[in-house]
Design an enzyme around this catalytic site. Structure first.
Site, PDB file in Angstrom:
ATOM      1  N   GLU A 171       4.139 -44.211  62.278  1.00 57.56           N
ATOM      2  CA  GLU A 171       2.893 -43.854  62.967  1.00 57.56           C
ATOM      3  C   GLU A 171       2.295 -45.073  63.678  1.00 57.56           C
ATOM      4  O   GLU A 171       2.273 -46.166  63.125  1.00 57.56           O
ATOM      5  CB  GLU A 171       1.878 -43.315  61.955  1.00 57.56           C
ATOM      6  CG  GLU A 171       0.560 -42.946  62.615  1.00 57.56           C
ATOM      7  CD  GLU A 171      -0.385 -42.247  61.661  1.00 57.56           C
ATOM      8  OE1 GLU A 171       0.003 -41.199  61.112  1.00 57.56           O
ATOM      9  OE2 GLU A 171      -1.493 -42.766  61.463  1.00 57.56           O
ATOM     10  N   THR A 225      -1.764 -41.518  66.800  1.00 54.88           N
ATOM     11  CA  THR A 225      -3.045 -40.956  66.343  1.00 54.88           C
ATOM     12  C   THR A 225      -3.969 -40.623  67.518  1.00 54.88           C
ATOM     13  O   THR A 225      -3.774 -41.096  68.642  1.00 54.88           O
ATOM     14  CB  THR A 225      -3.775 -41.921  65.390  1.00 54.88           C
ATOM     15  OG1 THR A 225      -4.093 -43.108  66.121  1.00 54.88           O
ATOM     16  CG2 THR A 225      -2.934 -42.259  64.186  1.00 54.88           C
ATOM     17  N   ALA A 231     -11.612 -40.267  67.578  1.00 55.15           N
ATOM     18  CA  ALA A 231     -12.702 -39.328  67.279  1.00 55.15           C
ATOM     19  C   ALA A 231     -13.405 -38.848  68.542  1.00 55.15           C
ATOM     20  O   ALA A 231     -14.144 -37.874  68.518  1.00 55.15           O
ATOM     21  CB  ALA A 231     -13.706 -39.999  66.347  1.00 55.15           C
ATOM     22  N   ARG A 282      -7.902 -31.264  61.857  1.00 55.38           N
ATOM     23  CA  ARG A 282      -9.314 -31.012  62.113  1.00 55.38           C
ATOM     24  C   ARG A 282      -9.980 -32.258  62.700  1.00 55.38           C
ATOM     25  O   ARG A 282     -10.784 -32.193  63.613  1.00 55.38           O
ATOM     26  CB  ARG A 282     -10.035 -30.646  60.809  1.00 55.38           C
ATOM     27  CG  ARG A 282     -11.480 -30.278  61.042  1.00 55.38           C
ATOM     28  CD  ARG A 282     -12.259 -30.231  59.758  1.00 55.38           C
ATOM     29  NE  ARG A 282     -12.447 -31.564  59.191  1.00 55.38           N
ATOM     30  CZ  ARG A 282     -13.235 -31.827  58.161  1.00 55.38           C
ATOM     31  NH1 ARG A 282     -13.893 -30.864  57.565  1.00 55.38           N
ATOM     32  NH2 ARG A 282     -13.365 -33.055  57.688  1.00 55.38           N
ATOM     33  N   ALA A 294      -8.459 -27.086  61.000  1.00 53.84           N
ATOM     34  CA  ALA A 294      -7.129 -27.304  61.582  1.00 53.84           C
ATOM     35  C   ALA A 294      -6.386 -25.976  61.753  1.00 53.84           C
ATOM     36  O   ALA A 294      -5.645 -25.795  62.732  1.00 53.84           O
ATOM     37  CB  ALA A 294      -6.330 -28.258  60.704  1.00 53.84           C
ATOM     38  N   HIS A 347      -8.194 -33.432  49.227  1.00 56.10           N
ATOM     39  CA  HIS A 347      -9.081 -33.789  50.344  1.00 56.10           C
ATOM     40  C   HIS A 347     -10.511 -33.811  49.814  1.00 56.10           C
ATOM     41  O   HIS A 347     -10.933 -32.881  49.117  1.00 56.10           O
ATOM     42  CB  HIS A 347      -8.939 -32.768  51.474  1.00 56.10           C
ATOM     43  CG  HIS A 347      -9.714 -33.147  52.705  1.00 56.10           C
ATOM     44  ND1 HIS A 347     -11.041 -32.822  52.857  1.00 56.10           N
ATOM     45  CD2 HIS A 347      -9.364 -33.857  53.799  1.00 56.10           C
ATOM     46  CE1 HIS A 347     -11.463 -33.310  54.024  1.00 56.10           C
ATOM     47  NE2 HIS A 347     -10.465 -33.936  54.613  1.00 56.10           N
ATOM     48  N   GLU A 384      -8.185 -25.522  47.886  1.00 53.48           N
ATOM     49  CA  GLU A 384      -7.573 -26.426  48.863  1.00 53.48           C
ATOM     50  C   GLU A 384      -6.176 -25.941  49.245  1.00 53.48           C
ATOM     51  O   GLU A 384      -5.795 -25.970  50.422  1.00 53.48           O
ATOM     52  CB  GLU A 384      -7.509 -27.834  48.286  1.00 53.48           C
ATOM     53  CG  GLU A 384      -7.019 -28.832  49.327  1.00 53.48           C
ATOM     54  CD  GLU A 384      -6.946 -30.239  48.798  1.00 53.48           C
ATOM     55  OE1 GLU A 384      -6.706 -30.414  47.594  1.00 53.48           O
ATOM     56  OE2 GLU A 384      -7.114 -31.155  49.607  1.00 53.48           O
ATOM     57  N   GLN A 442      -1.188 -37.549  53.723  1.00 56.09           N
ATOM     58  CA  GLN A 442      -2.006 -38.749  53.681  1.00 56.09           C
ATOM     59  C   GLN A 442      -1.264 -39.775  52.829  1.00 56.09           C
ATOM     60  O   GLN A 442      -0.439 -39.412  51.977  1.00 56.09           O
ATOM     61  CB  GLN A 442      -3.356 -38.386  53.030  1.00 56.09           C
ATOM     62  CG  GLN A 442      -4.348 -39.511  52.927  1.00 56.09           C
ATOM     63  CD  GLN A 442      -4.700 -40.082  54.279  1.00 56.09           C
ATOM     64  OE1 GLN A 442      -3.894 -40.793  54.870  1.00 56.09           O
ATOM     65  NE2 GLN A 442      -5.887 -39.779  54.760  1.00 56.09           N
ATOM     66  N   LYS A 484       2.589 -52.602  63.270  1.00 59.79           N
ATOM     67  CA  LYS A 484       3.408 -53.798  62.981  1.00 59.79           C
ATOM     68  C   LYS A 484       4.791 -53.322  62.528  1.00 59.79           C
ATOM     69  O   LYS A 484       4.918 -52.234  61.965  1.00 59.79           O
ATOM     70  CB  LYS A 484       2.793 -54.622  61.839  1.00 59.79           C
ATOM     71  CG  LYS A 484       1.331 -54.982  62.036  1.00 59.79           C
ATOM     72  CD  LYS A 484       1.211 -56.345  62.674  1.00 59.79           C
ATOM     73  CE  LYS A 484      -0.218 -56.801  62.792  1.00 59.79           C
ATOM     74  NZ  LYS A 484      -0.684 -56.962  64.157  1.00 59.79           N
TER      75      LYS A 484
HETATM   76  C1  FAD Z   1      -0.908 -37.408  58.427  1.00 58.54           C
HETATM   77  C2  FAD Z   1      -2.350 -37.506  58.863  1.00 58.54           C
HETATM   78  C3  FAD Z   1      -2.653 -37.895  60.172  1.00 58.54           C
HETATM   79  C4  FAD Z   1      -3.984 -37.957  60.589  1.00 58.54           C
HETATM   80  N1  FAD Z   1      -4.251 -38.327  61.888  1.00 58.54           N
HETATM   81  C5  FAD Z   1      -5.518 -38.313  62.346  1.00 58.54           C
HETATM   82  C6  FAD Z   1      -5.818 -38.615  63.713  1.00 58.54           C
HETATM   83  O1  FAD Z   1      -4.916 -38.946  64.490  1.00 58.54           O
HETATM   84  N2  FAD Z   1      -7.097 -38.537  64.121  1.00 58.54           N
HETATM   85  C7  FAD Z   1      -8.118 -38.180  63.271  1.00 58.54           C
HETATM   86  O2  FAD Z   1      -9.274 -38.114  63.706  1.00 58.54           O
HETATM   87  N3  FAD Z   1      -7.875 -37.901  61.971  1.00 58.54           N
HETATM   88  C8  FAD Z   1      -6.600 -37.961  61.486  1.00 58.54           C
HETATM   89  N4  FAD Z   1      -6.349 -37.662  60.171  1.00 58.54           N
HETATM   90  C9  FAD Z   1      -7.485 -37.406  59.266  1.00 58.54           C
HETATM   91  C10 FAD Z   1      -7.872 -35.914  59.201  1.00 58.54           C
HETATM   92  O3  FAD Z   1      -8.256 -35.454  60.468  1.00 58.54           O
HETATM   93  C11 FAD Z   1      -9.036 -35.796  58.221  1.00 58.54           C
HETATM   94  O4  FAD Z   1      -8.626 -36.198  56.932  1.00 58.54           O
HETATM   95  C12 FAD Z   1      -9.735 -34.459  58.151  1.00 58.54           C
HETATM   96  O5  FAD Z   1     -10.881 -34.585  57.309  1.00 58.54           O
HETATM   97  C13 FAD Z   1      -8.884 -33.347  57.556  1.00 58.54           C
HETATM   98  O6  FAD Z   1      -8.040 -32.873  58.495  1.00 58.54           O
HETATM   99  P1  FAD Z   1      -7.140 -31.555  58.226  1.00 58.54           P
HETATM  100  O7  FAD Z   1      -6.353 -31.375  59.442  1.00 58.54           O
HETATM  101  O8  FAD Z   1      -6.473 -31.642  56.924  1.00 58.54           O
HETATM  102  O9  FAD Z   1      -8.314 -30.469  58.159  1.00 58.54           O
HETATM  103  P2  FAD Z   1      -8.367 -29.003  57.538  1.00 58.54           P
HETATM  104  O10 FAD Z   1      -7.032 -28.506  57.157  1.00 58.54           O
HETATM  105  O11 FAD Z   1      -9.166 -28.187  58.487  1.00 58.54           O
HETATM  106  O12 FAD Z   1      -9.193 -29.254  56.211  1.00 58.54           O
HETATM  107  C14 FAD Z   1     -10.400 -29.985  56.216  1.00 58.54           C
HETATM  108  C15 FAD Z   1     -11.176 -29.647  54.964  1.00 58.54           C
HETATM  109  O13 FAD Z   1     -11.724 -28.322  55.122  1.00 58.54           O
HETATM  110  C16 FAD Z   1     -11.263 -27.483  54.087  1.00 58.54           C
HETATM  111  N5  FAD Z   1     -11.031 -26.170  54.681  1.00 58.54           N
HETATM  112  C17 FAD Z   1     -10.028 -25.767  55.479  1.00 58.54           C
HETATM  113  N6  FAD Z   1     -10.173 -24.467  55.842  1.00 58.54           N
HETATM  114  C18 FAD Z   1     -11.307 -24.049  55.259  1.00 58.54           C
HETATM  115  C19 FAD Z   1     -12.016 -22.806  55.259  1.00 58.54           C
HETATM  116  N7  FAD Z   1     -11.558 -21.750  55.941  1.00 58.54           N
HETATM  117  N8  FAD Z   1     -13.168 -22.722  54.548  1.00 58.54           N
HETATM  118  C20 FAD Z   1     -13.644 -23.802  53.851  1.00 58.54           C
HETATM  119  N9  FAD Z   1     -13.022 -24.987  53.816  1.00 58.54           N
HETATM  120  C21 FAD Z   1     -11.872 -25.118  54.513  1.00 58.54           C
HETATM  121  C22 FAD Z   1      -9.982 -28.118  53.569  1.00 58.54           C
HETATM  122  O14 FAD Z   1      -9.699 -27.759  52.224  1.00 58.54           O
HETATM  123  C23 FAD Z   1     -10.316 -29.598  53.704  1.00 58.54           C
HETATM  124  O15 FAD Z   1     -11.108 -30.031  52.626  1.00 58.54           O
HETATM  125  C24 FAD Z   1      -5.034 -37.633  59.696  1.00 58.54           C
HETATM  126  C25 FAD Z   1      -4.732 -37.272  58.368  1.00 58.54           C
HETATM  127  C26 FAD Z   1      -3.410 -37.205  57.958  1.00 58.54           C
HETATM  128  C27 FAD Z   1      -3.084 -36.834  56.536  1.00 58.54           C
END
Ligand code: FAD
Length: 299
Positions: free
Chosen positions: A17, A48, A51, A107, A127, A160, A169, A187, A286
């Site tokens: 990444e 990545t 925001a 998300r 997401a 999360h 979750e 993560q 790096k």
């Molecule tokens: C591999 C990886 C790469 C990443 N890259 C980036 C990046 O490039 N840019 C960036 O800004 N962030 C990045 N992140 C961080 C990520 O965007 C955040 O951690 C974010 O808070 C969660 O994203 P998600 O896609 O898992 O969200 P989601 O899957 O939408 O989940 C977010 C939270 O909402 C909850 N949730 C989901 N659906 C519902 C529902 N229907 N009702 C109630 N709760 C719900 C989930 O349980 C979780 O707690 C990355 C994370 C990882 C693991």
């Protein structure tokens, strides 16, 4: 190449990444890192997504440059934050036209300066909504590959922070897969038991998508603290902290880095022995640590 073909061809997949740097001066160094790591023939690299603001275009520029100048399939990250459906369609179309085959759909976190961010500012809340939208883009045959984009989503072996209820979750994770996601990238985590248990719990919840394990070698104690902040909830096992403390007491930054690399290499060896679908290295732009880990694993 579609992610399902990549994963079928490389068992396990090994991927890296990168983030698009803000400072123009850091770009040459990043291109050098990418050239260095290309010699390791990664299965794919991901980039990545910021925001908000101008860094978002930099993701596109870096992804297209990797696509045009290297042999590595690039996977752009894309988030819900602040985006309308029309904006997401425009981004997807640009990637489709550039021959990009896969997207990591997230998300995203609210911008730092807006802790009470109002999600209704964009058209997507979770997401899973973004995954469903990309799936529709695919179904409408707007990508040259008849299968459309391969879609990845994020997974959290340690949980999360927004969903303390681990049962809920996994329901939320399943919703992302049911919406059309093809694979999960996790993560970073430092205790493999968290990953193995998460993999088992996913399987019990009927989630069959391949799970790629995210690994980040600690390179400094300052970096470790920064990451605890960024990757909310990252839990450092006492064994790792003890080894890092021993190394840092010598006032030798290289010793700390060596400990981080050694720990990550041991983690990767155990992940490989336990047949993870892939390992994704958080490189922080790096190449040194990743190359050392490859060498020590005989990859
Ligand atoms: C591999 C990886 C790469 C990443 N890259 C980036 C990046 O490039 N840019 C960036 O800004 N962030 C990045 N992140 C961080 C990520 O965007 C955040 O951690 C974010 O808070 C969660 O994203 P998600 O896609 O898992 O969200 P989601 O899957 O939408 O989940 C977010 C939270 O909402 C909850 N949730 C989901 N659906 C519902 C529902 N229907 N009702 C109630 N709760 C719900 C989930 O349980 C979780 O707690 C990355 C994370 C990882 C693991």
């Amino acid at each position: 190449m579609h992610i399902l073909d990549i994963l079928a061809a490389s068992k396990p997949s090994l991927s890296f990444e990168f983030f698009p740097p803000r400072a123009p001066s850091a770009w040459e160094e990043l291109y050098q890192t990418i050239r260095d790591l290309e010699t390791l023939s990664p299965s794919f690299v991901s980039v990545t997504y910021g925001a908000g603001g101008s860094t978002r275009d930099l993701t596109h520029d870096l992804v297209v440059r990797i696509k045009q100048t290297t042999s590595i399939p690039p996977v752009p990250h894309l988030t819900c934050v602040g985006h309308t459906r029309a904006e997401i369609d425009a981004i997807l179309l640009r990637y489709a036209e550039a021959g990009v085959s896969n997207i990591l759909a997230l998300r995203g976190d609210p911008p730092k300066e807006q802790p009470n961010y109002d999600w209704s500012q964009g058209d997507f809340r979770y997401a899973a909504d973004l995954v469903a939208h990309i799936k529709k883009f695919n179904d409408d045959k707007r990508h040259p590959d008849p299968r459309g984009f391969g879609i990845g989503v994020a997974g959290f072996p340690e949980g999360h922070p927004a969903t303390p209820n681990r049962v809920n979750e996994l329901d939320n994770m399943k919703a992302k897969i049911d919406a059309g996601a093809d694979y999960i990238c996790t993560q970073l985590f430092f205790d493999n038991h968290d990953l193995f248990d998460y993999r088992d719990r996913c399987a019990l919840a009927g989630i069959e998508a391949p799970l790629i394990a995210g690994v980040m070698p600690v390179s400094s104690t300052a970096g470790m603290k920064r990451m605890a902040e960024l990757a909310a909830g990252a839990r450092y096992p006492a064994k790792l902290i003890k080894a890092l403390q021993r190394a840092s007491s010598k006032n030798d930054p290289d010793a700390v880095e060596r400990v981080g690399i050694h720990y990550a290499a041991q983690q990767c060896a155990e992940l490989l022995d336990n047949e993870v679908a892939g390992i994704h290295f958080y490189t922080l732009n790096k190449s040194h640590a990743t190359r050392q880990i490859y060498a020590s694993l005989g990859l």
